[in-house]
Design an enzyme around this catalytic site. Structure first.
Site, short mmCIF file in Angstrom:
data_model
loop_
_atom_site.label_atom_id
_atom_site.label_comp_id
_atom_site.label_asym_id
_atom_site.label_seq_id
_atom_site.Cartn_x
_atom_site.Cartn_y
_atom_site.Cartn_z
N ARG A 81 -36.02 39.27 20.83
CA ARG A 81 -35.81 37.96 20.55
C ARG A 81 -36.90 36.83 21.58
O ARG A 81 -37.36 37.47 22.46
CB ARG A 81 -34.67 37.21 20.74
CG ARG A 81 -33.61 37.36 19.74
CD ARG A 81 -32.17 37.15 20.08
NE ARG A 81 -31.05 37.17 19.16
CZ ARG A 81 -29.83 37.19 19.02
NH1 ARG A 81 -29.31 37.32 20.41
NH2 ARG A 81 -29.26 37.16 17.99
N VAL A 105 -25.95 25.10 37.62
CA VAL A 105 -25.73 26.33 38.37
C VAL A 105 -26.87 26.53 39.39
O VAL A 105 -26.72 27.01 40.61
CB VAL A 105 -25.90 27.50 37.41
CG1 VAL A 105 -26.12 28.94 37.91
CG2 VAL A 105 -24.75 27.77 36.30
N GLN A 106 -28.23 25.95 39.24
CA GLN A 106 -29.22 26.00 40.03
C GLN A 106 -29.06 25.23 41.44
O GLN A 106 -29.38 25.63 42.43
CB GLN A 106 -30.54 25.39 39.58
CG GLN A 106 -30.94 26.39 38.33
CD GLN A 106 -31.89 25.42 37.52
OE1 GLN A 106 -33.26 25.69 37.56
NE2 GLN A 106 -31.32 24.60 36.71
N THR A 152 -33.76 18.38 48.47
CA THR A 152 -33.81 18.67 46.93
C THR A 152 -34.18 20.01 46.45
O THR A 152 -34.97 20.65 47.04
CB THR A 152 -34.95 17.52 46.03
OG1 THR A 152 -34.82 17.71 44.92
CG2 THR A 152 -36.42 17.84 46.70
N GLY A 211 -28.77 14.10 44.63
CA GLY A 211 -27.94 15.61 43.91
C GLY A 211 -27.91 16.46 44.92
O GLY A 211 -28.60 16.53 46.05
N ASP A 245 -35.66 20.12 43.92
CA ASP A 245 -36.94 20.06 43.22
C ASP A 245 -38.09 20.71 43.85
O ASP A 245 -39.18 20.71 43.32
CB ASP A 245 -37.13 18.74 42.58
CG ASP A 245 -35.65 18.50 41.73
OD1 ASP A 245 -35.66 17.10 41.65
OD2 ASP A 245 -35.07 19.11 41.25
N ARG A 287 -36.78 17.97 37.74
CA ARG A 287 -37.13 16.59 37.38
C ARG A 287 -38.56 16.46 36.80
O ARG A 287 -38.77 17.19 35.96
CB ARG A 287 -36.80 15.70 38.81
CG ARG A 287 -36.54 14.09 38.29
CD ARG A 287 -36.11 13.37 39.39
NE ARG A 287 -34.90 13.58 39.92
CZ ARG A 287 -33.93 13.02 39.61
NH1 ARG A 287 -34.08 12.06 38.46
NH2 ARG A 287 -32.66 12.82 40.10
O1 F6P Z 1 -32.89 16.06 41.84
C1 F6P Z 1 -32.41 17.34 41.62
C2 F6P Z 1 -31.84 17.49 40.45
O2 F6P Z 1 -31.12 18.49 40.21
C3 F6P Z 1 -32.87 17.51 39.28
O3 F6P Z 1 -33.41 18.68 39.23
C4 F6P Z 1 -32.16 16.88 38.11
O4 F6P Z 1 -33.07 16.50 36.95
C5 F6P Z 1 -31.26 15.94 38.62
O5 F6P Z 1 -30.99 16.30 40.14
C6 F6P Z 1 -29.75 15.66 37.93
O6 F6P Z 1 -29.43 14.49 38.49
P1 F6P Z 1 -27.82 14.10 38.59
O7 F6P Z 1 -26.98 15.41 39.28
O8 F6P Z 1 -27.63 12.91 38.76
O9 F6P Z 1 -27.27 14.62 36.88
#
Ligand code: F6P
Length: 364
Positions: free
Chosen positions: A175, A285-286, A138, A24, A140, A184
């Site tokens: 709300r 977006v993150q 990453t 990613g 993550d 992940r």
């Molecule tokens: O590992 C980074 C990440 O953004 C995770 O947080 C997320 O679950 C995953 O990649 C999404 O993977 P892809 O970009 O293949 O949809």
């Protein structure tokens, strides 16, 4: 045992260093590339970039990287090299194609910038004799032996900013707002953004939740007419038997497909409490846009140190951020297990959860 016998480098004064970005994307990837190119060039080396992760190595698809070409990369999101999750070990001819590309281009060192998938592949290549080293990447922040991966801080900033905006709309409508964040199978983004954003509750994979407890605490809190923000990591799981969630599905790389837990939690909160509940999934977006100042520094530092490790021919190494320093660890040790949320930090975040708010919980 198949073993790569690379031709000896032909140049005395400088070597050829290759870079790839896999997995990613993350804010800061281009800053790492820029750091590698700047340091390697200063050391008299040549740099090329394979495109689209390990796919580019197998396809011998690369571009030349030089200082001029890296102008503007410090602040640019994503990766100019492109990325994929393709793994050469998933193809019978993958290793041979990589060997051919290394020899065709006289690659003396490859810097693999990626997550646990890309780095695990780099480790397997290293064991076969390929001159490979790694940089952890990453949002993550789940890679072992490095306290921080670049991209993480920017993702936390983005999620925190979003949570801040959700507070005002939640309060205006009284709300419950559920915010699903990435991460992940770990909850670093959720824990940090929940704490920084003043979340009412934060649910992470490391601590399975009881939806009934969540609803009971919200019911108690809303007796004083106060809105709530629930941050849910995409990998968060309920305590078995307390809440039905769909069976896991998998992507083409065998990874569990995550996403959707936020909406399930919101639906159950609405059903049990009757409160108006809405879900926001921050998703990609993150991972997008410019890296934060912190990540620009961290990513640049990773890149410079990786080029120095390549210059030292320290193959099998991974650059790791530890106690404010950049060190070299072994890829094999770093990818052994995921790095999970520090229980003490989650304990600090929990102090502010509504379930512990005896007294005046109306102040987040
Ligand atoms: O590992 C980074 C990440 O953004 C995770 O947080 C997320 O679950 C995953 O990649 C999404 O993977 P892809 O970009 O293949 O949809």
């Amino acid at each position: 045992m198949w073993h790569l016998e690379l031709a000896a480098p032909h140049r005395v004064e400088g070597v050829k260093i290759a870079v790839l970005t896999g997995g990613g994307d993350a804010p800061g990837l281009n800053a790492v590339i820029r750091g590698v190119v700047r340091q390697a060039t200063a050391d008299g080396h040549e740099v090329i970039g394979f495109r689209d992760g390990w796919k580019g190595v197998m396809d011998n698809d690369w571009i030349a990287l030089d200082v001029q070409g890296c102008r503007g990369l410090l602040t640019r999101g994503g990766t100019v090299l492109g990325t994929t999750r393709i793994n050469p070990f998933m193809r019978d001819d993958g290793r041979d194609l990589c060997k051919a590309a290394f020899e065709a281009n006289n690659v003396d060192a490859l810097i693999a910038i990626g997550g646990e998938g890309t780095l695990s592949c780099a480790q397997e290549m290293y064991k076969l004799g390929f001159p490979v080293l790694g940089v952890p990447k990453t949002i993550d922040n789940d890679i072992g032996l490095t306290e921080m991966t670049f991209g993480f801080a920017t993702a936390v900033d983005i999620a925190t900013e979003a949570i801040g905006r959700l507070h005002t709309t939640a309060e205006s409508h009284d709300r419950v707002m559920v915010v699903e964040v990435m991460g992940r199978h770990v909850g670093h983004i959720a824990t940090w953004a929940g704490l920084a954003g003043g979340a009412t509750l934060t649910l992470i994979p490391e601590k399975p939740f009881d939806i009934n407890e969540v609803c009971a605490s919200l019911t108690e809190r809303h007796t004083r007419k106060y809105a709530s923000i629930i941050v849910v990591a995409e990998g968060a799981k309920p305590i078995p038997g307390t809440f039905n969630v769909p069976a896991d599905t998998f992507d083409e790389f065998g990874h569990v497909k995550l996403g959707g837990i936020g909406e399930l939690v919101a639906t159950e909160i609405s059903a049990q409490t009757g409160f108006e509940t809405r879900t926001t999934v921050l998703g990609y977006v993150q991972r997008g846009g410019e890296p934060s100042a912190f990540d620009r520094v961290l990513a640049t530092w990773f890149g410079v140190e990786a080029a120095r490790a390549a210059d030292d021919r320290d193959f099998g190494a991974m650059i790791a951020y530890q106690c404010g320093e950049m060190n070299r660890v072994r890829i094999a040790d770093a990818v052994e297990d995921l790095k999970y949320v520090n229980e003490k930090l989650y304990g600090v975040a929990s102090v502010f959860f509504t379930t512990n708010a005896v007294g005046d919980p109306d102040v987040d």
